[in-house]
Design an enzyme around this catalytic site. Structure first.
Site, PDB file in Angstrom:
ATOM      1  CG  ASP A  90      -2.258   0.710   0.940  1.00 19.22           C
ATOM      2  OD1 ASP A  90      -2.190   1.893   0.598  1.00 19.22           O
ATOM      3  OD2 ASP A  90      -3.341   0.114   1.072  1.00 19.22           O
ATOM      4  CG  HIS A 110      -0.768   1.653  -3.321  1.00 16.25           C
ATOM      5  ND1 HIS A 110      -2.011   1.361  -2.792  1.00 16.25           N
ATOM      6  CD2 HIS A 110      -0.395   0.552  -4.029  1.00 16.25           C
ATOM      7  CE1 HIS A 110      -2.371   0.134  -3.157  1.00 16.25           C
ATOM      8  NE2 HIS A 110      -1.404  -0.371  -3.913  1.00 16.25           N
TER       9      HIS A 110
END
Length: 390
Positions: free
Chosen positions: A216, A239
């Site tokens: 993430d 991310h």
């Protein structure tokens, strides 16, 4: 001769007192019953070592020697009488059964502590079983963040390695003056919600010299964060570095005075991102600087997304109320994994203002990437590739 004898006696007495005081302030978890075999529950031994250090009038040290120490969900609670150093030479291991950490949301929690420094060591949260549970669609616990500081001040975290967290590796919540340096936070790129570092409602957080490889956000910056410095970071997979998501609530604290400098992104889904939900909010993002950044095959190198809705289900469409202003992108270079290297998708009800591009060079397949602008007011200067849409 008598004076020499008295002098030697006093020296020996002083040395004995020094050794006694040093021992009183030195808390080896093994002395409290912890076994470095990775199988015997060491939770109570760690809590006893903490209680001893916390009640010591002078500075104290908790020492975790080499070996593997099994630790269940544990709360290290303050306030304490003086500063505490936690020196970790070994590895802290979570139970293999992910359900053993329960539904508290944490594995290791420091709460209401001041002047705590954590040096070295490895945290192994054994998150694979939890990820598999979530993927299967079965009923799972809420998941645990590996190490959390809640309501803490004057904190140092240095040289720590965290692997395979169930959820976020490191969380800084409602803290002041936190320095995070030379940490390695690692989880597979498909592991869900394994953010590297999450910061919210905190002031004066510095993150530097760290490697973040996650499933993430490498670093996520939540509401109420201000005066934050991120430098010399390696991010990817993951991310990217994200401010947000914001706008979950109507009444929400803003994010301000954040600098990201000297960072390298490699193979990440995003580079530097600001994201908010398309719903009413009095939140804001202002005075942000992204500079001296290299992008290596990054899908969205520069992105503002005010229509954030990750699953594209039941997405709000009112227009984001989060006001984004005073954001500068300076000396950002490298390669995009998609044709669009710069995406500014701002809110029609609260357009982005004061956005500035300075010396941005992003290519896609050896050609200039493209740029897209919606509801934005700004300026640009220097070398620009793609051509500015501001």
């Amino acid at each position: 001769m008598a004076n020499l004898t008295i002098s030697c006696f006093l020296s020996l007495l002083f040395m004995a007192l020094f050794i006694q005081l040093s021992n009183a302030a030195y808390n080896n978890v093994v002395s409290f019953g912890a076994k470095p075999d990775g199988k015997t529950d060491a939770t109570q031994a760690f809590l006893k070592a903490w209680a001893s250090a916390c009640s010591t009038a002078g500075a104290s040290t908790i020492y975790i020697p080499k070996g593997r120490f099994l630790l269940k969900a544990t709360v290290f609670r303050g306030p304490c009488k003086s500063r505490i150093t936690v020196q970790i030479d070994g590895t802290l291991v979570a139970p293999l059964d992910y359900r053993a950490l329960g539904n508290s949301g944490y594995w290791i929690l420091f709460i209401q502590v001041n002047q705590v420094a954590v040096y070295g060591g490895t945290l192994d949260a054994k998150g694979a079983g939890f990820w598999a549970c979530r993927k299967s669609g079965k009923t799972c616990p809420v998941g645990a963040r590996s190490i959390t500081f809640n309501g803490a001040n004057n904190i140092v975290i240095s040289g720590l390695t965290s692997i395979n967290s169930q959820l976020s590796h490191l969380v800084i919540n409602s803290c002041n003056n936190v320095e995070i340096r030379n940490v390695k936070l690692i989880a597979p790129d498909q592991s869900p919600n394994t953010d590297g570092i999450h910061v919210q409602t905190s002031t004066g957080v510095t993150i530097q010299g760290s490697t973040l490889q996650t499933g993430d956000d490498c670093i996520s910056i939540g509401p109420g964060t201000k005066n934050m410095l991120i430098r010399n970071i390696k991010c990817g997979p993951g991310h990217g570095i994200s401010i947000g998501s914001l706008g979950k609530e109507v009444n929400e604290a803003g994010v301000q005075n954040v600098t990201v400098t000297n960072a390298v992104f490699s193979g990440s889904d995003n580079g530097v991102r600001i994201k908010s939900w398309a719903r009413p909010s009095n939140g804001f993002v202002r005075n942000i600087l992204f500079q001296n950044i290299v992008m290596n095959n990054v899908e969205n190198p520069i992105i503002i997304d005010q229509n954030y809705c990750p699953n594209n289900q039941g997405c709000p469409t009112q227009g984001s109320g989060v006001k984004i202003s005073g954001v500068t992108y300076r000396n950002i270079k490298g390669t995009s994994a998609t044709s669009e290297g710069v995406t500014f998708d701002c809110s029609p009800s609260s357009p982005c203002r004061g956005i500035r591009l300075e010396d941005v060079k992003l290519t896609y397949m050896n050609k200039a990437a493209t740029a897209s602008c919606k509801n934005i007011v700004g300026s640009s200067s220097g070398i620009l590739m793609p051509d500015s849409c501001l």
